[in-house]
Scaffold this motif. Structure first.
Motif, PDB file in Angstrom:
ATOM      1  N   HIS A 122      -9.631   3.029   7.723  1.00  0.00           N
ATOM      2  CA  HIS A 122      -9.125   1.985   8.623  1.00  0.00           C
ATOM      3  C   HIS A 122      -8.269   2.585   9.732  1.00  0.00           C
ATOM      4  O   HIS A 122      -8.404   2.239  10.895  1.00  0.00           O
ATOM      5  CB  HIS A 122      -8.247   1.012   7.816  1.00  0.00           C
ATOM      6  CG  HIS A 122      -8.857  -0.344   7.661  1.00  0.00           C
ATOM      7  ND1 HIS A 122      -8.266  -1.325   6.909  1.00  0.00           N
ATOM      8  CD2 HIS A 122      -9.980  -0.905   8.179  1.00  0.00           C
ATOM      9  CE1 HIS A 122      -9.009  -2.414   6.957  1.00  0.00           C
ATOM     10  NE2 HIS A 122     -10.054  -2.184   7.713  1.00  0.00           N
TER      11      HIS A 122
ATOM     12  N   ASN B 287       0.826  -1.214   0.000  1.00  0.00           N
ATOM     13  CA  ASN B 287       0.000   0.000   0.000  1.00  0.00           C
ATOM     14  C   ASN B 287       0.860   1.265   0.000  1.00  0.00           C
ATOM     15  O   ASN B 287       0.792   2.076   0.912  1.00  0.00           O
ATOM     16  CB  ASN B 287      -0.898   0.017   1.236  1.00  0.00           C
ATOM     17  CG  ASN B 287      -2.017  -1.001   1.152  1.00  0.00           C
ATOM     18  OD1 ASN B 287      -2.598  -1.207   0.089  1.00  0.00           O
ATOM     19  ND2 ASN B 287      -2.305  -1.640   2.265  1.00  0.00           N
TER      20      ASN B 287
ATOM     21  N   ASN C 186      -7.986   2.633   3.358  1.00  0.00           N
ATOM     22  CA  ASN C 186      -6.915   2.608   4.359  1.00  0.00           C
ATOM     23  C   ASN C 186      -6.990   3.823   5.293  1.00  0.00           C
ATOM     24  O   ASN C 186      -6.718   3.698   6.491  1.00  0.00           O
ATOM     25  CB  ASN C 186      -5.545   2.498   3.688  1.00  0.00           C
ATOM     26  CG  ASN C 186      -5.384   1.195   2.919  1.00  0.00           C
ATOM     27  OD1 ASN C 186      -5.330   1.195   1.703  1.00  0.00           O
ATOM     28  ND2 ASN C 186      -5.342   0.084   3.607  1.00  0.00           N
TER      29      ASN C 186
ATOM     30  N   LYS D 263       2.310   4.522   7.586  1.00  0.00           N
ATOM     31  CA  LYS D 263       1.041   4.447   6.853  1.00  0.00           C
ATOM     32  C   LYS D 263       0.366   5.813   6.688  1.00  0.00           C
ATOM     33  O   LYS D 263      -0.231   6.102   5.651  1.00  0.00           O
ATOM     34  CB  LYS D 263       0.074   3.514   7.591  1.00  0.00           C
ATOM     35  CG  LYS D 263       0.492   2.053   7.606  1.00  0.00           C
ATOM     36  CD  LYS D 263      -0.448   1.247   8.511  1.00  0.00           C
ATOM     37  CE  LYS D 263      -0.140  -0.245   8.477  1.00  0.00           C
ATOM     38  NZ  LYS D 263      -0.946  -0.994   9.457  1.00  0.00           N
TER      39      LYS D 263
ATOM     40  N   LYS E 194      -8.411   3.792  -3.145  1.00  0.00           N
ATOM     41  CA  LYS E 194      -8.317   2.746  -2.120  1.00  0.00           C
ATOM     42  C   LYS E 194      -7.516   3.207  -0.902  1.00  0.00           C
ATOM     43  O   LYS E 194      -7.917   3.008   0.245  1.00  0.00           O
ATOM     44  CB  LYS E 194      -7.704   1.502  -2.768  1.00  0.00           C
ATOM     45  CG  LYS E 194      -7.814   0.255  -1.910  1.00  0.00           C
ATOM     46  CD  LYS E 194      -6.544  -0.037  -1.194  1.00  0.00           C
ATOM     47  CE  LYS E 194      -6.678  -1.149  -0.203  1.00  0.00           C
ATOM     48  NZ  LYS E 194      -5.412  -1.533   0.390  1.00  0.00           N
TER      49      LYS E 194
ATOM     50  N   ASP F 100      -6.254  -5.144  -2.867  1.00  0.00           N
ATOM     51  CA  ASP F 100      -7.265  -4.953  -1.824  1.00  0.00           C
ATOM     52  C   ASP F 100      -7.932  -6.260  -1.425  1.00  0.00           C
ATOM     53  O   ASP F 100      -8.612  -6.888  -2.243  1.00  0.00           O
ATOM     54  CB  ASP F 100      -8.331  -3.949  -2.315  1.00  0.00           C
ATOM     55  CG  ASP F 100      -9.272  -3.528  -1.199  1.00  0.00           C
ATOM     56  OD1 ASP F 100      -9.028  -3.894  -0.027  1.00  0.00           O
ATOM     57  OD2 ASP F 100     -10.259  -2.821  -1.510  1.00  0.00           O
ATOM     58  N   ARG F 101      -7.738  -6.635  -0.194  1.00  0.00           N
ATOM     59  CA  ARG F 101      -8.507  -7.710   0.434  1.00  0.00           C
ATOM     60  C   ARG F 101      -8.207  -7.646   1.936  1.00  0.00           C
ATOM     61  O   ARG F 101      -7.036  -7.747   2.323  1.00  0.00           O
ATOM     62  CB  ARG F 101      -8.096  -9.080  -0.129  1.00  0.00           C
ATOM     63  CG  ARG F 101      -9.103 -10.151   0.209  1.00  0.00           C
ATOM     64  CD  ARG F 101      -8.902 -11.424  -0.587  1.00  0.00           C
ATOM     65  NE  ARG F 101     -10.176 -12.083  -0.777  1.00  0.00           N
ATOM     66  CZ  ARG F 101     -10.328 -13.258  -1.360  1.00  0.00           C
ATOM     67  NH1 ARG F 101      -9.284 -13.902  -1.829  1.00  0.00           N
ATOM     68  NH2 ARG F 101     -11.525 -13.800  -1.497  1.00  0.00           N
TER      69      ARG F 101
ATOM     70  N   ARG G 247      -1.905   7.578   3.510  1.00  0.00           N
ATOM     71  CA  ARG G 247      -3.352   7.425   3.632  1.00  0.00           C
ATOM     72  C   ARG G 247      -4.078   8.699   4.025  1.00  0.00           C
ATOM     73  O   ARG G 247      -5.239   8.870   3.692  1.00  0.00           O
ATOM     74  CB  ARG G 247      -3.676   6.418   4.751  1.00  0.00           C
ATOM     75  CG  ARG G 247      -3.037   5.124   4.588  1.00  0.00           C
ATOM     76  CD  ARG G 247      -3.235   4.264   5.818  1.00  0.00           C
ATOM     77  NE  ARG G 247      -2.764   2.936   5.472  1.00  0.00           N
ATOM     78  CZ  ARG G 247      -3.122   1.832   6.074  1.00  0.00           C
ATOM     79  NH1 ARG G 247      -3.935   1.900   7.097  1.00  0.00           N
ATOM     80  NH2 ARG G 247      -2.666   0.681   5.684  1.00  0.00           N
TER      81      ARG G 247
HETATM   82  C1  CS2 Z   1      -5.041  -2.175   6.795  1.00  0.00           C
HETATM   83  C2  CS2 Z   1      -4.742  -2.896   5.491  1.00  0.00           C
HETATM   84  O1  CS2 Z   1      -3.533  -3.075   8.368  1.00  0.00           O
HETATM   85  C3  CS2 Z   1      -3.823  -2.081   7.698  1.00  0.00           C
HETATM   86  O2  CS2 Z   1      -3.194  -1.043   7.768  1.00  0.00           O
HETATM   87  O3  CS2 Z   1      -5.546  -0.906   6.505  1.00  0.00           O
HETATM   88  O4  CS2 Z   1      -3.976  -4.012   5.667  1.00  0.00           O
HETATM   89  C4  CS2 Z   1      -6.046  -3.256   4.751  1.00  0.00           C
HETATM   90  O5  CS2 Z   1      -6.772  -4.242   5.454  1.00  0.00           O
HETATM   91  C5  CS2 Z   1      -5.767  -3.745   3.353  1.00  0.00           C
HETATM   92  O6  CS2 Z   1      -5.025  -2.776   2.665  1.00  0.00           O
HETATM   93  C6  CS2 Z   1      -7.076  -4.057   2.627  1.00  0.00           C
HETATM   94  O7  CS2 Z   1      -6.837  -4.280   1.302  1.00  0.00           O
END
Ligand code: CS2
Length: 449
Positions: A279, A161, A276, A356, A271, A206-207, A360
């Motif tokens: 998330h 990512n 992310n 990250k 995405k 993406d998963r 993001r």
């Molecule tokens: C999550 C990703 O752990 C993380 O930082 O945001 O691993 C997320 O689950 C994947 O990118 C989904 O494709």
């Protein structure tokens, strides 16, 4: 048989690229095998080798669960045990693709300059003794041997990512090569051959893939009927968008659902900033609020509303082609987050925030700032992260982040909370787009609540 060499054979790779390759073998005219390379620990090798590197992929939709036995990995090497074997495999003509899932921190990008971080101890050691340790080192040493030995074209695919992951990886390999020309005697530069025979397609992967638990092992034993030491749980949704620029053969990944396109970047922006970004918000705000799992945090009406606002902020920065179905994309994301079967721990997402967040969240803030707009929800994400790091450092708890040592130093450096929060924020190398005072005030309010 054609080979993919994969660096970083963790859960995400096994739920995603390995699954696509396994199913592509049902359609294509070549039998593709994947050799995995762990760069640090022997855990994957030790648990998978006794079961012939097969494993169960547990696919959880809200309605039911599917147990698929994935059989596409032929073996797993552990880089530090036999670095030469890895280099030899990169050079082997049967290897047509090297792919990577080594997480953001595995690329050793200097946050301030965006270049290869040659001050990182592992990169510095590689450049001084010629022994590979990192993904970039293994790749560049392996490519140099391939150039000398047979020079067959090869495709290198980052599945992490990162923003512009293909071009970024290419730049890092080029920079490592330039540094090696200066520091390693007898190094033959790769520049011309890289241009001619090596491609680095960009990808959007993406998963959602949680870490494996003992409960999952027991479930697989009961339901799928075999004692799998290393099953992987994932969701039904899966997406893989790949820039169509291969130097050599590839599996029929499109037959298994992947899409080859000319330009990955609109998909990648969407995405990274929507999925992310949300998330990370849920991870830090959710842990702060006392939740454990993503599906619990998204069921919290306050957090859910905030995620909606954050998504609206991020949507304004997406390219025009992604605007018309952005609302549907967000609705689907919320449904994916709400899947209770996944049991995706917020703590897993909270790790490596320093690596990250720039991609993001800071990206959204910077783009909006350039248009003269503030980003209150994206800024709140940074404030919740500050609180997370501050509270964990103050409690002496482990922080899973390459900057953990720096956070511990900051904790010792002063008795003044504001000073410590400011120093933590500085580790993100913030630029003028960040309203630092607002973020620091918000973090203090959260800490005082
Ligand atoms: C999550 C990703 O752990 C993380 O930082 O945001 O691993 C997320 O689950 C994947 O990118 C989904 O494709």
């Amino acid at each position: 048989m054609k080979r993919i060499l994969h660096l970083g054979p963790g859960n995400f790779f096994r739920a995603h690229q390995a699954w696509y390759t396994h199913h592509a073998n049902d359609y294509g005219n070549a039998d593709w095998q994947i050799t995995g390379v762990s760069l640090k620990s022997s855990t994957a090798r030790d648990s998978l080798t006794p079961q012939d590197c097969d494993y169960t992929l547990v696919i959880n939709s809200v309605a039911d669960t599917d147990y698929q036995r994935i059989s596409v990995i032929d073996r797993i090497l552990v880089g530090p045990e036999d670095p030469q074997a890895v280099i030899d495999l990169i050079a082997d003509p049967a290897t047509a693709i090297v792919s990577l899932t080594v997480t953001e921190k595995g690329y050793h990008i200097d946050a301030t300059t965006g270049h290869l971080n040659t001050r990182n101890p592992d990169i510095a050691a590689e450049l001084s003794d010629g022994q590979p340790r990192t993904a970039i080192g293994f790749l560049t040493f392996g490519l140099q041997k391939r150039q000398q030995q047979n020079a067959d074209p090869i495709t290198i695919i980052s599945c992490d990512n990162l923003s512009d992951n293909g071009a970024t990886l290419k730049k890092l390999v080029q920079e490592f090569d330039q540094e090696a020309s200066r520091s390693l005697p007898g190094w033959l530069g790769l520049a011309d051959w890289l241009k001619k025979s090596v491609t680095f397609p960009g990808t959007m992967v993406d998963r959602i893939t949680p870490a494996t638990t003992d409960a999952l092992r027991q479930e697989v034993h009961q339901k799928a009927g075999w004692a799998d030491a290393s099953p992987v749980a994932t969701e039904l949704f899966s997406e893989w968008i790949i820039e169509d620029s291969f130097a050599a053969e590839r599996p029929a990944w499109d037959q298994a659902g992947a899409q080859f396109v000319d330009d990955v970047s609109p998909f990648e922006h969407r995405k990274l900033r929507l999925l992310n970004g949300a998330h990370s918000f849920l991870a830090y705000a959710g842990l702060y609020t006392g939740h454990t799992y993503v599906h619990e945090a998204i069921a919290d009406t306050v957090l859910r509303a905030a995620v909606g606002e954050l998504m609206l902020e991020a949507t304004t920065t997406l390219p025009a082609t992604m605007q018309s179905d952005a609302a549907d994309y967000c609705t689907e994301l919320i449904e994916r987050f709400a899947n209770p079967a996944l049991k995706h721990e917020l703590a897993q997402i909270a790790g490596d925030g320093s690596q990250k967040l720039p991609v993001r969240v800071l990206s959204t803030i910077a783009d909006r700032h350039n248009k003269g707009t503030a980003s209150p929800c994206a800024s709140d994400t940074i404030a919740y992260w500050l609180v997370f790091i501050y509270q964990r450092s103050a409690a002496g708890a482990d922080i899973n982040d390459p900057l953990a040592k720096r956070f511990a130093e900051i904790q010792q450096s002063s008795d003044n909370r504001r000073d410590k929060l400011t120093a933590i924020l500085q580790t993100l190398s913030p630029d003028g787009s960040l309203d630092q005072n607002r973020i620091l005030e918000r973090a203090e309010t959260l800490l005082d609540a």
